[in-house]
Design an enzyme around this catalytic site. Structure first.
Site, PDB file in Angstrom:
ATOM      1  N   ASP A 292      11.115   4.675  12.985  1.00 13.25           N
ATOM      2  CA  ASP A 292      12.023   3.559  13.224  1.00 13.25           C
ATOM      3  C   ASP A 292      13.083   3.562  12.132  1.00 13.25           C
ATOM      4  O   ASP A 292      12.925   4.206  11.090  1.00 13.25           O
ATOM      5  CB  ASP A 292      11.240   2.229  13.220  1.00 13.25           C
ATOM      6  CG  ASP A 292      12.073   1.041  13.682  1.00 13.25           C
ATOM      7  OD1 ASP A 292      13.059   1.247  14.413  1.00 13.25           O
ATOM      8  OD2 ASP A 292      11.733  -0.102  13.307  1.00 13.25           O
ATOM      9  N   HIS A 293      14.160   2.871  12.380  1.00 11.86           N
ATOM     10  CA  HIS A 293      15.202   2.667  11.380  1.00 11.86           C
ATOM     11  C   HIS A 293      15.088   1.261  10.799  1.00 11.86           C
ATOM     12  O   HIS A 293      14.819   0.310  11.526  1.00 11.86           O
ATOM     13  CB  HIS A 293      16.593   2.828  12.007  1.00 11.86           C
ATOM     14  CG  HIS A 293      16.873   4.205  12.503  1.00 11.86           C
ATOM     15  ND1 HIS A 293      17.672   4.453  13.597  1.00 11.86           N
ATOM     16  CD2 HIS A 293      16.455   5.417  12.067  1.00 11.86           C
ATOM     17  CE1 HIS A 293      17.744   5.760  13.807  1.00 11.86           C
ATOM     18  NE2 HIS A 293      17.007   6.356  12.886  1.00 11.86           N
ATOM     19  N   TYR A 466      15.324  -1.912  15.198  1.00 14.46           N
ATOM     20  CA  TYR A 466      14.835  -1.920  16.588  1.00 14.46           C
ATOM     21  C   TYR A 466      15.028  -0.579  17.285  1.00 14.46           C
ATOM     22  O   TYR A 466      15.469  -0.516  18.426  1.00 14.46           O
ATOM     23  CB  TYR A 466      15.517  -3.043  17.390  1.00 14.46           C
ATOM     24  CG  TYR A 466      15.523  -4.380  16.715  1.00 14.46           C
ATOM     25  CD1 TYR A 466      14.419  -4.831  15.980  1.00 14.46           C
ATOM     26  CD2 TYR A 466      16.632  -5.219  16.797  1.00 14.46           C
ATOM     27  CE1 TYR A 466      14.420  -6.075  15.353  1.00 14.46           C
ATOM     28  CE2 TYR A 466      16.643  -6.465  16.175  1.00 14.46           C
ATOM     29  CZ  TYR A 466      15.545  -6.876  15.454  1.00 14.46           C
ATOM     30  OH  TYR A 466      15.555  -8.108  14.825  1.00 14.46           O
ATOM     31  N   HIS A 467      14.635   0.498  16.582  1.00 13.11           N
ATOM     32  CA  HIS A 467      14.779   1.838  17.152  1.00 13.11           C
ATOM     33  C   HIS A 467      13.463   2.622  17.128  1.00 13.11           C
ATOM     34  O   HIS A 467      13.424   3.768  16.670  1.00 13.11           O
ATOM     35  CB  HIS A 467      15.841   2.628  16.376  1.00 13.11           C
ATOM     36  CG  HIS A 467      17.183   1.984  16.344  1.00 13.11           C
ATOM     37  ND1 HIS A 467      18.112   2.236  15.349  1.00 13.11           N
ATOM     38  CD2 HIS A 467      17.770   1.093  17.182  1.00 13.11           C
ATOM     39  CE1 HIS A 467      19.205   1.531  15.576  1.00 13.11           C
ATOM     40  NE2 HIS A 467      19.022   0.825  16.694  1.00 13.11           N
ATOM     41  N   PRO A 468      12.358   2.055  17.627  1.00 13.13           N
ATOM     42  CA  PRO A 468      11.094   2.810  17.601  1.00 13.13           C
ATOM     43  C   PRO A 468      11.152   4.012  18.535  1.00 13.13           C
ATOM     44  O   PRO A 468      11.713   3.939  19.633  1.00 13.13           O
ATOM     45  CB  PRO A 468      10.063   1.775  18.082  1.00 13.13           C
ATOM     46  CG  PRO A 468      10.848   0.839  18.936  1.00 13.13           C
ATOM     47  CD  PRO A 468      12.201   0.737  18.280  1.00 13.13           C
TER      48      PRO A 468
END
Length: 555
Positions: A292-293, A466-468
């Site tokens: 994630d980021h 919110y980049h899983p």
């Protein structure tokens, strides 16, 4: 009998539903747990904080206590309903650096290098400024640049500050050169959010060979031996089984797709038996490789009354909303992230690893002001994490949220990248271009200077971007969950197509690469010849091994 069952009508599922049904030869069933997502709050770009805050549109996951973040639980929103996360996200359109996709190919995802992916990025897109060697001009997904930075002088000041600090200016970070400062792009067309439901599904729903069922919560995949033959679901409270002699495609996202696999008996046998699930296929890596980021809000007071902070009262919001409702223009027609940057944290990196979204307001994610008066902020964070986490179901019951552990900042290199991120951001903001606007630093604040102070502040304040992704990794080795055709290894007639297949996180927001992956996977599923690879010129700093920031890219 349907030929394809697609599980999940999100960023990938809507693309697949359109492409697999468009020739009229195949019957396609699209199953979605959420609803139809018809709402002004979804369509209006500036209202992006509202759908994400609603459990009607958001699964509302949370991580387990994160050891690297002092035990904090981190919010992990995922879209629910037609369009999935593309209906609740920030609409930022970033494809990633071309090195990201070459990295995928080098890691075993043959056929997924940048030259292979570029044609599918282009096929998906209608870019507001027209097609060229890098951009598409006739695709379903509308991509623009909001108000083109014309509504606020702070956007250009941020870009000018980056150039003054020695970084390049990029004319199109989704084109020839990503690295540098420039205008940001968004999935907004004609003033309206371009979710995949609007872009891909809306036009396809009239087809007789496409059936869309909402309110269908998927429990598991049904197998005959190791051949997928259907899915078990709960539809509006009633248990149902959907069968196919064709293929099942999981497009439920990086959290739900591995969870469905585990409930179906595909995973680590001892773990599954402990939950009362009979193992079907031993696959310990299902749910592993989670990435994630992270980002923080770097905030400043603004000395001039030019920020959006005076537009956050109810009357101003009413006027903005009214103009958008009648004309689809003005401040309602943008996500307000209209300038951005991509830089490297240190020399020796071929491609950038720090990303900036500039916002001409000091505010919280819920859209409320975080200060009195005027301010501005950048959302910033390193985007190539080395830390890895996992997703694991917590019970056999599909109503129980999965256990999510990102292991943020578990790797020392990630901690060091954050230190550099804070220091470089301060340097950029101290440039002359910001002098007429820059007031005192709100956060991190003057008290956060040493490495220990930076580390502590980051642990307390960092949030997910919110980049899983990565939990059903694609590759050619024995541990890869899917092969390069997106087929789940070890079983038949089952594929995964969503962010979970990414071997590594791309550098940037992940919605654009998810859509690209679904476009490409649709051709693989249909057995069509892939689009011809494209090799336009691409820029990397020729002195990347010895310098952290380059001059202007030259062609």
């Amino acid at each position: 009998m349907v030929d394809y069952i697609i599980v999940g009508a999100g960023s990938a599922g809507c693309v697949l539903a359109n492409r697999l049904s468009e020739n009229g030869k195949h019957n396609v069933l699209l199953l979605e747990a959420g609803g139809r997502n018809k709402s002004i709050m979804i369509d209006m770009p500036t209202a992006l904080s509202y759908p994400m805050a609603s459990d009607k549109y958001n699964w509302g996951y949370n991580s387990d206590p994160e050891p690297g973040l002092d035990g904090r639980r981190i919010s992990c929103p995922r879209g629910k309903g037609l369009g999935g996360s593309s209906a609740i996200n920030g609409m930022v359109y970033v494809r990633g650096h071309h090195c990201d996709f070459n990295e995928w190919a080098e890691a075993g995802a043959a056929g997924w290098a940048y030259r292979d992916c570029l044609p599918y990025f282009k096929r998906a897109e209608t870019w507001a400024h027209g097609a060229d060697d890098y951009r598409g001009g006739s695709g379903p997904l509308k991509v623009g640049a909001g108000n083109e930075m014309k509504s606020n002088p702070l956007y250009q000041a941020f870009i000018d500050a980056g150039v003054e600090a020695g970084y390049p200016k990029t004319q199109d970070y989704n084109g020839y050169a990503q690295e540098g400062f420039g205008a940001m792009h968004m999935t907004v067309g004609d003033g309206v959010r371009s979710s995949t439901a609007r872009a891909y599904l809306e036009s396809a729903r009239s087809r007789n060979n496409l059936q869309v069922i909402t309110g269908a919560e998927i429990d598991r995949v049904i197998f005959n031996n190791k051949r997928a033959t259907g899915v078990a679901a709960r539809v509006n409270g009633e248990t149902k089984t959907f069968k196919t002699e064709g293929e099942i495609i999981l497009a439920a996202g990086a959290i739900a797709s591995p969870s469905i696999l585990q409930r179906s008996g595909v995973g680590e046998p001892a773990f599954l038996k402990d939950l009362g699930i009979e193992p079907l296929h031993e696959f310990p890596d299902v749910g592993a490789n989670l990435q994630d980021h992270l980002e923080v809000y770097f905030q400043f007071h603004c000395k001039k009354p030019v920020s959006l902070n005076d537009k956050l009262d109810y009357f101003s919001k009413f006027l903005i909303g009214a103009r958008w409702f009648f004309f689809k223009s003005g401040l309602g027609a943008t996500n307000h992230f209209e300038s951005c940057a991509f830089i490297k944290s240190k020399a020796g990196l071929k491609s950038p690893d720090i990303q900036y979204h500039f916002l001409p307001a000091a505010m919280r994610y819920d859209g409320t002001s975080s200060i009195k008066g005027h301010g501005f902020q950048v959302h910033v964070g390193p985007n190539k994490p080395k830390s890895r986490g996992r997703v694991a179901i917590a019970a056999r019951d599909m109503d129980t949220d999965p256990s999510i552990l990102f292991n943020y900042l578990e790797h020392d290199d990630d901690i060091e990248a954050w230190r550099q991120c804070i220091k470089l951001t301060r340097e950029i903001m101290a440039q002359p271009a910001m002098d007429e606007f820059r007031g005192p630093e709100i956060q991190p604040g003057d008290s956060v200077q040493s490495n220990d102070e930076i580390d502590g502040w980051v642990r307390e304040n960092v949030e997910s971007a919110y980049h899983p992704c990565g939990t059903c990794r694609m590759g050619d080795d024995g541990d890869a969950v899917v092969d390069t055709q997106c087929r789940v290894n070890g079983v038949e007639k089952l594929r995964v197509v969503d962010a979970s297949i990414f071997p590594t996180a791309p550098y940037g927001n992940i919605n654009a690469p998810v859509i690209m992956a679904a476009e490409k996977a649709a051709d693989l599923i249909l057995g069509k010849a892939p689009l011809a690879p494209e090799d336009p010129p691409l820029w990397i700093d020729p002195e990347w091994q010895t310098r952290q920031r380059p001059g202007a890219p030259k062609r």
